[in-house]
Motif scaffolding. Structure first.
Motif, PDB file in Angstrom:
ATOM      1  N   MET A   1      11.728  18.769  19.488  1.00 51.97           N
ATOM      2  CA  MET A   1      12.325  18.175  18.310  1.00 51.97           C
ATOM      3  C   MET A   1      11.302  17.293  17.602  1.00 51.97           C
ATOM      4  O   MET A   1      10.284  16.905  18.196  1.00 51.97           O
ATOM      5  N   THR A   2      11.596  16.993  16.351  1.00 52.52           N
ATOM      6  CA  THR A   2      10.739  16.126  15.545  1.00 52.52           C
ATOM      7  C   THR A   2      11.555  14.969  15.003  1.00 52.52           C
ATOM      8  O   THR A   2      12.634  15.183  14.444  1.00 52.52           O
ATOM      9  N   LEU A   3      11.024  13.767  15.183  1.00 51.10           N
ATOM     10  CA  LEU A   3      11.596  12.569  14.565  1.00 51.10           C
ATOM     11  C   LEU A   3      10.850  12.322  13.261  1.00 51.10           C
ATOM     12  O   LEU A   3       9.616  12.337  13.225  1.00 51.10           O
ATOM     13  N   GLN A   4      11.628  12.084  12.216  1.00 50.05           N
ATOM     14  CA  GLN A   4      11.042  11.886  10.897  1.00 50.05           C
ATOM     15  C   GLN A   4      11.053  10.406  10.533  1.00 50.05           C
ATOM     16  O   GLN A   4      11.986   9.676  10.882  1.00 50.05           O
ATOM     17  N   CYS A   5      10.043   9.990   9.813  1.00 47.45           N
ATOM     18  CA  CYS A   5       9.956   8.604   9.363  1.00 47.45           C
ATOM     19  C   CYS A   5       9.343   8.580   7.968  1.00 47.45           C
ATOM     20  O   CYS A   5       8.336   9.266   7.722  1.00 47.45           O
ATOM     21  N   ALA A   6       9.917   7.773   7.097  1.00 48.45           N
ATOM     22  CA  ALA A   6       9.374   7.608   5.753  1.00 48.45           C
ATOM     23  C   ALA A   6       9.482   6.143   5.341  1.00 48.45           C
ATOM     24  O   ALA A   6      10.455   5.474   5.658  1.00 48.45           O
ATOM     25  N   GLN A   7       8.448   5.669   4.626  1.00 51.84           N
ATOM     26  CA  GLN A   7       8.478   4.295   4.119  1.00 51.84           C
ATOM     27  C   GLN A   7       8.180   4.314   2.620  1.00 51.84           C
ATOM     28  O   GLN A   7       7.386   5.134   2.148  1.00 51.84           O
ATOM     29  N   ASP A   8       8.810   3.389   1.910  1.00 55.54           N
ATOM     30  CA  ASP A   8       8.650   3.344   0.454  1.00 55.54           C
ATOM     31  C   ASP A   8       7.986   2.045   0.011  1.00 55.54           C
ATOM     32  O   ASP A   8       8.181   1.605  -1.130  1.00 55.54           O
ATOM     33  N   MET A   9       7.191   1.435   0.871  1.00 54.29           N
ATOM     34  CA  MET A   9       6.542   0.155   0.575  1.00 54.29           C
ATOM     35  C   MET A   9       5.057   0.314   0.279  1.00 54.29           C
ATOM     36  O   MET A   9       4.335  -0.674   0.195  1.00 54.29           O
ATOM     37  N   ASN A  10       4.595   1.553   0.162  1.00 60.14           N
ATOM     38  CA  ASN A  10       3.185   1.836  -0.126  1.00 60.14           C
ATOM     39  C   ASN A  10       2.252   1.285   0.954  1.00 60.14           C
ATOM     40  O   ASN A  10       1.121   0.880   0.655  1.00 60.14           O
ATOM     41  N   HIS A  11       2.746   1.253   2.191  1.00 56.87           N
ATOM     42  CA  HIS A  11       1.924   0.759   3.291  1.00 56.87           C
ATOM     43  C   HIS A  11       0.919   1.802   3.736  1.00 56.87           C
ATOM     44  O   HIS A  11       1.196   2.997   3.731  1.00 56.87           O
ATOM     45  N   ASN A  12      -0.244   1.321   4.160  1.00 56.75           N
ATOM     46  CA  ASN A  12      -1.275   2.223   4.654  1.00 56.75           C
ATOM     47  C   ASN A  12      -1.021   2.656   6.096  1.00 56.75           C
ATOM     48  O   ASN A  12      -1.269   3.787   6.469  1.00 56.75           O
ATOM     49  N   SER A  13      -0.575   1.715   6.932  1.00 57.38           N
ATOM     50  CA  SER A  13      -0.495   1.973   8.371  1.00 57.38           C
ATOM     51  C   SER A  13       0.942   2.255   8.802  1.00 57.38           C
ATOM     52  O   SER A  13       1.880   1.602   8.353  1.00 57.38           O
TER      53      SER A  13
ATOM     54  N   ALA B   1       7.456   2.168  12.429  1.00 59.62           N
ATOM     55  CA  ALA B   1       7.144   0.921  11.734  1.00 59.62           C
ATOM     56  C   ALA B   1       5.979   1.158  10.778  1.00 59.62           C
ATOM     57  O   ALA B   1       5.209   2.109  10.939  1.00 59.62           O
ATOM     58  N   SER B   2       5.881   0.283   9.799  1.00 58.94           N
ATOM     59  CA  SER B   2       4.744   0.356   8.882  1.00 58.94           C
ATOM     60  C   SER B   2       4.248  -1.053   8.595  1.00 58.94           C
ATOM     61  O   SER B   2       4.966  -2.032   8.816  1.00 58.94           O
ATOM     62  N   SER B   3       3.022  -1.147   8.126  1.00 55.55           N
ATOM     63  CA  SER B   3       2.486  -2.443   7.741  1.00 55.55           C
ATOM     64  C   SER B   3       1.477  -2.277   6.617  1.00 55.55           C
ATOM     65  O   SER B   3       0.855  -1.227   6.471  1.00 55.55           O
ATOM     66  N   GLY B   4       1.330  -3.354   5.855  1.00 52.68           N
ATOM     67  CA  GLY B   4       0.407  -3.334   4.744  1.00 52.68           C
ATOM     68  C   GLY B   4      -0.992  -3.699   5.179  1.00 52.68           C
ATOM     69  O   GLY B   4      -1.260  -4.021   6.334  1.00 52.68           O
ATOM     70  N   ARG B   5      -1.895  -3.667   4.238  1.00 53.57           N
ATOM     71  CA  ARG B   5      -3.298  -3.952   4.497  1.00 53.57           C
ATOM     72  C   ARG B   5      -3.497  -5.442   4.741  1.00 53.57           C
ATOM     73  O   ARG B   5      -2.905  -6.276   4.063  1.00 53.57           O
ATOM     74  N   ALA B   6      -4.302  -5.772   5.723  1.00 52.64           N
ATOM     75  CA  ALA B   6      -4.620  -7.176   5.990  1.00 52.64           C
ATOM     76  C   ALA B   6      -5.186  -7.820   4.740  1.00 52.64           C
ATOM     77  O   ALA B   6      -6.006  -7.236   4.047  1.00 52.64           O
ATOM     78  N   GLY B   7      -4.732  -9.030   4.468  1.00 50.67           N
ATOM     79  CA  GLY B   7      -5.164  -9.732   3.271  1.00 50.67           C
ATOM     80  C   GLY B   7      -4.221  -9.556   2.118  1.00 50.67           C
ATOM     81  O   GLY B   7      -4.320 -10.244   1.109  1.00 50.67           O
ATOM     82  N   GLY B   8      -3.253  -8.634   2.287  1.00 51.23           N
ATOM     83  CA  GLY B   8      -2.247  -8.439   1.250  1.00 51.23           C
ATOM     84  C   GLY B   8      -1.142  -9.470   1.363  1.00 51.23           C
ATOM     85  O   GLY B   8      -1.195 -10.349   2.214  1.00 51.23           O
ATOM     86  N   PRO B   9      -0.110  -9.356   0.549  1.00 55.11           N
ATOM     87  CA  PRO B   9       0.960 -10.364   0.543  1.00 55.11           C
ATOM     88  C   PRO B   9       1.767 -10.409   1.830  1.00 55.11           C
ATOM     89  O   PRO B   9       2.354 -11.440   2.148  1.00 55.11           O
ATOM     90  N   ASN B  10       1.830  -9.337   2.555  1.00 58.76           N
ATOM     91  CA  ASN B  10       2.562  -9.321   3.832  1.00 58.76           C
ATOM     92  C   ASN B  10       1.566  -8.996   4.932  1.00 58.76           C
ATOM     93  O   ASN B  10       1.534  -7.889   5.443  1.00 58.76           O
ATOM     94  N   THR B  11       0.714  -9.960   5.247  1.00 57.87           N
ATOM     95  CA  THR B  11      -0.429  -9.676   6.099  1.00 57.87           C
ATOM     96  C   THR B  11      -0.019  -9.468   7.542  1.00 57.87           C
ATOM     97  O   THR B  11       0.296 -10.417   8.255  1.00 57.87           O
TER      98      THR B  11
ATOM     99  N   ALA C   1      -3.675   4.646  10.907  1.00 54.88           N
ATOM    100  CA  ALA C   1      -4.195   3.514  10.138  1.00 54.88           C
ATOM    101  C   ALA C   1      -4.156   3.797   8.641  1.00 54.88           C
ATOM    102  O   ALA C   1      -4.022   2.880   7.832  1.00 54.88           O
ATOM    103  N   SER C   2      -4.299   5.062   8.279  1.00 53.84           N
ATOM    104  CA  SER C   2      -4.258   5.423   6.867  1.00 53.84           C
ATOM    105  C   SER C   2      -3.953   6.917   6.774  1.00 53.84           C
ATOM    106  O   SER C   2      -4.023   7.644   7.770  1.00 53.84           O
ATOM    107  N   GLU C   3      -3.630   7.354   5.589  1.00 53.14           N
ATOM    108  CA  GLU C   3      -3.327   8.767   5.388  1.00 53.14           C
ATOM    109  C   GLU C   3      -4.493   9.622   5.862  1.00 53.14           C
ATOM    110  O   GLU C   3      -5.640   9.348   5.556  1.00 53.14           O
ATOM    111  N   GLY C   4      -4.172  10.629   6.663  1.00 53.08           N
ATOM    112  CA  GLY C   4      -5.205  11.531   7.140  1.00 53.08           C
ATOM    113  C   GLY C   4      -5.785  11.183   8.489  1.00 53.08           C
ATOM    114  O   GLY C   4      -6.589  11.943   9.035  1.00 53.08           O
ATOM    115  N   THR C   5      -5.394  10.046   9.060  1.00 50.84           N
ATOM    116  CA  THR C   5      -5.902   9.659  10.377  1.00 50.84           C
ATOM    117  C   THR C   5      -4.754   9.347  11.321  1.00 50.84           C
ATOM    118  O   THR C   5      -3.734   8.781  10.911  1.00 50.84           O
ATOM    119  N   THR C   6      -4.929   9.733  12.586  1.00 48.31           N
ATOM    120  CA  THR C   6      -3.971   9.363  13.630  1.00 48.31           C
ATOM    121  C   THR C   6      -4.741   9.032  14.893  1.00 48.31           C
ATOM    122  O   THR C   6      -5.829   9.588  15.124  1.00 48.31           O
TER     123      THR C   6
END
Lengths: 116, 117
Positions: free
Chosen positions: A19-31, A92-102, A50-55
């Motif tokens: 089976m596959t678990l799906q996850c989507a975020q709409d906060m424009n997070h990189n990680s 889970a997702s997170s934004g880039r360090a140094g951004g508003p939600n570090t 860490a970013s699109e194209g890497t795991t």
């Protein structure tokens, strides 16, 4: 904004099924991250992107595969489910360090998986 | 390697009393520390964080945490507990590594806080 959305919320599998678990975020997070939560063991990292194209592998990657489909979506696949994979899975997702939600993680509501 | 310890599985306090949930950490370099709360059948929610600056950090719902570098601790506190604070609390440390996008969070095992009326 929906934040982090996971599907399905509940799933029962038989040993050996996939089976596959799906996850989507709409906060424009990189990680993005997949964790599993087991009683008394906290959260353990399975895979992260860490970013699109890497795991990369986390603490407990065996028996799982992931795909970072695009910046929004990060899926977790169980190719041949085992009873030891019975758990609650969190994306889970997170934004880039140094951004508003570090640094803080934003979690989905979880997917409860039972493998019989 | 980074690690987090939450020495108490359970903390019980009476409503109106102060509460403390303990956390110690181990990390190479400067720690980025976080507290999260989880209500039953829900995902984790961010409460507060320490990145740099003042050792006393204030967060959501009246919670605060004190960073102590010499004791490698980051205890969560609240001056007056509410019954609605009853939940599972996780301390986490994050390593940003050489790539500021790549930070992985390591979580403690969690502490169940019960506030009784």
């Amino acid at each position: 904004n929906a934040g982090v959305t996971q599907t399905p919320k509940f799933q029962v599998l038989k040993t050996g099924q996939s089976m596959t678990l799906q996850c989507a975020q709409d906060m424009n997070h990189n990680s993005m991250y997949w964790y599993r939560q087991d009683p008394g063991m906290g959260l353990r990292l399975i895979y992260y992107s860490a970013s699109e194209g890497t795991t990369d592998k986390g603490e407990v990657p065996n028996g799982y595969n992931v795909s970072r489909l695009n910046k929004r979506e990060f899926s977790l696949r169980l190719e041949s489910a085992a009873p030891s994979q019975t758990s609650v899975y969190f994306c889970a997702s997170s934004g880039r360090a140094g951004g508003p939600n570090t640094g803080e993680l934003f979690f989905g509501e979880g997917s409860r998986l039972t493998v019989l | 390697a980074q690690s987090v310890a939450q020495p108490e599985d359970q903390v019980n306090v009476a409503e109106g009393n102060p509460l403390t949930v303990k956390c110690t950490y181990s990390v190479s370099g400067n720690p980025y520390l976080f507290w999260y709360v989880q209500y039953p059948n829900r995902g984790l929610q961010f409460l507060l964080k320490y990145i740099t600056g003042d050792n006393l950090v204030k967060g959501s719902y009246g919670f605060e945490a004190e960073f102590n570098k010499s004791q490698t601790s980051f205890h969560l506190k609240k001056p007056s507990a509410l019954v609605s604070d009853s939940a599972l609390y996780f301390c986490a440390v994050r390593d940003f590594g050489s790539d500021t996008n790549a930070g992985k969070s390591t979580f403690g095992d969690g502490t169940t806080l019960t506030v009784k009326p």
